[in-house]
Design a protein around this motif. Sequence first.
Motif, PDB file in Angstrom:
ATOM      1  N   UNK A 162     -51.611  32.623 -27.140  1.00  0.00           N
ATOM      2  CA  UNK A 162     -51.304  32.917 -25.745  1.00  0.00           C
ATOM      3  C   UNK A 162     -52.318  33.873 -25.126  1.00  0.00           C
ATOM      4  N   UNK A 163     -52.852  34.791 -25.923  1.00  0.00           N
ATOM      5  CA  UNK A 163     -53.877  35.715 -25.431  1.00  0.00           C
ATOM      6  C   UNK A 163     -55.236  35.041 -25.256  1.00  0.00           C
ATOM      7  N   UNK A 164     -55.471  33.945 -25.978  1.00  0.00           N
ATOM      8  CA  UNK A 164     -56.786  33.301 -25.992  1.00  0.00           C
ATOM      9  C   UNK A 164     -56.870  32.036 -25.140  1.00  0.00           C
ATOM     10  N   UNK A 165     -55.742  31.437 -24.815  1.00  0.00           N
ATOM     11  CA  UNK A 165     -55.729  30.161 -24.089  1.00  0.00           C
ATOM     12  C   UNK A 165     -55.304  30.385 -22.643  1.00  0.00           C
ATOM     13  N   UNK A 166     -55.492  29.369 -21.848  1.00  0.00           N
ATOM     14  CA  UNK A 166     -55.072  29.384 -20.450  1.00  0.00           C
ATOM     15  C   UNK A 166     -53.548  29.399 -20.411  1.00  0.00           C
ATOM     16  N   UNK A 167     -52.992  30.125 -19.460  1.00  0.00           N
ATOM     17  CA  UNK A 167     -51.531  30.187 -19.331  1.00  0.00           C
ATOM     18  C   UNK A 167     -50.961  28.814 -19.003  1.00  0.00           C
ATOM     19  N   UNK A 168     -49.732  28.585 -19.430  1.00  0.00           N
ATOM     20  CA  UNK A 168     -49.061  27.328 -19.153  1.00  0.00           C
ATOM     21  C   UNK A 168     -49.305  26.299 -20.242  1.00  0.00           C
ATOM     22  N   UNK A 169     -48.873  25.072 -19.999  1.00  0.00           N
ATOM     23  CA  UNK A 169     -49.038  24.034 -21.018  1.00  0.00           C
ATOM     24  C   UNK A 169     -50.513  23.709 -21.231  1.00  0.00           C
ATOM     25  N   UNK A 170     -50.802  23.158 -22.373  1.00  0.00           N
ATOM     26  CA  UNK A 170     -52.173  22.766 -22.676  1.00  0.00           C
ATOM     27  C   UNK A 170     -52.312  22.432 -24.142  1.00  0.00           C
ATOM     28  N   UNK A 171     -53.499  21.983 -24.498  1.00  0.00           N
ATOM     29  CA  UNK A 171     -53.786  21.530 -25.849  1.00  0.00           C
ATOM     30  C   UNK A 171     -54.441  22.618 -26.674  1.00  0.00           C
ATOM     31  N   UNK A 172     -54.010  22.729 -27.910  1.00  0.00           N
ATOM     32  CA  UNK A 172     -54.673  23.593 -28.886  1.00  0.00           C
ATOM     33  C   UNK A 172     -54.998  22.715 -30.090  1.00  0.00           C
ATOM     34  N   UNK A 173     -56.280  22.643 -30.407  1.00  0.00           N
ATOM     35  CA  UNK A 173     -56.716  21.869 -31.572  1.00  0.00           C
ATOM     36  C   UNK A 173     -56.824  22.805 -32.757  1.00  0.00           C
ATOM     37  N   UNK A 174     -56.667  22.256 -33.947  1.00  0.00           N
ATOM     38  CA  UNK A 174     -56.993  23.050 -35.125  1.00  0.00           C
ATOM     39  C   UNK A 174     -57.714  22.198 -36.142  1.00  0.00           C
ATOM     40  N   UNK A 175     -58.639  22.856 -36.821  1.00  0.00           N
ATOM     41  CA  UNK A 175     -59.463  22.244 -37.861  1.00  0.00           C
ATOM     42  C   UNK A 175     -59.178  23.013 -39.142  1.00  0.00           C
ATOM     43  N   UNK A 176     -58.291  22.452 -39.964  1.00  0.00           N
ATOM     44  CA  UNK A 176     -57.850  23.101 -41.203  1.00  0.00           C
ATOM     45  C   UNK A 176     -57.630  22.043 -42.269  1.00  0.00           C
ATOM     46  N   UNK A 177     -57.785  22.462 -43.520  1.00  0.00           N
ATOM     47  CA  UNK A 177     -57.478  21.596 -44.657  1.00  0.00           C
ATOM     48  C   UNK A 177     -55.985  21.352 -44.759  1.00  0.00           C
ATOM     49  N   UNK A 178     -55.618  20.382 -45.570  1.00  0.00           N
ATOM     50  CA  UNK A 178     -54.220  20.151 -45.931  1.00  0.00           C
ATOM     51  C   UNK A 178     -53.773  21.380 -46.726  1.00  0.00           C
ATOM     52  N   UNK A 179     -52.983  22.234 -46.091  1.00  0.00           N
ATOM     53  CA  UNK A 179     -52.651  23.528 -46.675  1.00  0.00           C
ATOM     54  C   UNK A 179     -51.433  24.116 -45.969  1.00  0.00           C
ATOM     55  N   UNK A 180     -50.869  25.182 -46.531  1.00  0.00           N
ATOM     56  CA  UNK A 180     -49.810  25.890 -45.801  1.00  0.00           C
ATOM     57  C   UNK A 180     -50.294  26.402 -44.439  1.00  0.00           C
ATOM     58  N   UNK A 181     -51.572  26.800 -44.353  1.00  0.00           N
ATOM     59  CA  UNK A 181     -52.137  27.254 -43.079  1.00  0.00           C
ATOM     60  C   UNK A 181     -51.991  26.196 -41.994  1.00  0.00           C
ATOM     61  N   UNK A 182     -52.163  24.947 -42.365  1.00  0.00           N
ATOM     62  CA  UNK A 182     -52.056  23.836 -41.431  1.00  0.00           C
ATOM     63  C   UNK A 182     -50.637  23.766 -40.854  1.00  0.00           C
TER      64      UNK A 182
END
Length: 184
Positions: free
Chosen positions: A13-33
């Motif tokens: 929320x501090x890093x993205x534009x307020x309101x709805x929107x897309x957040x992508x993530x690039x992570x391995x198959x892991x608990x982090x994902x």
Amino acid sequence: INRQVNRIARAILDSAVAGPGWVAYLLDHSPEMVIATLAVLKAGKTYLAVHPAMPAPAQLEIMRDVAPQLVLTNANFESHALVLADGSCPVLKLDDISERWSDQNLSAVTKPDDASTIFYTSGTTGQPKGVMKSHRAVLHRVWLSAQHDQITHVDRQSLLTHCSFSASESDIFGALLQGARLCV
């Protein structure tokens, strides 16, 4: 896990534009994902899981198509995430999220028909195609799965697929929403 998810959601929320929107993530198959998935949803955003093993041209095409507000990653994929973001959005490393963000629950509001996620086809017939799923559609699939499989709090559910595949949603939410253990 909830405290960690809350911190990441607040960092989103501090890093993205307020309101709805897309957040992508690039992570391995892991608990982090899984944690990233929950954090994006808790922030009231829509998640796009980019599989690290997908060919780079397909990853770039998907990123251009979605134009996410933010890319989440870890130290292992930071340099590649910066290439994918191509200066169009910030890249946030999960490793950098600290106690400076509160771990208290958030009150993000989403509606049943809001987008929860977008999955992309492999692109074997040409360009990858995005399929958006609403919160209602995801929860309906989870409900069907839970009813059929009769998952309860004493069960263990395997997560065999990366979150970039639609099968992951019933495994993740089918387990967690029934109080079962999710085994990555």
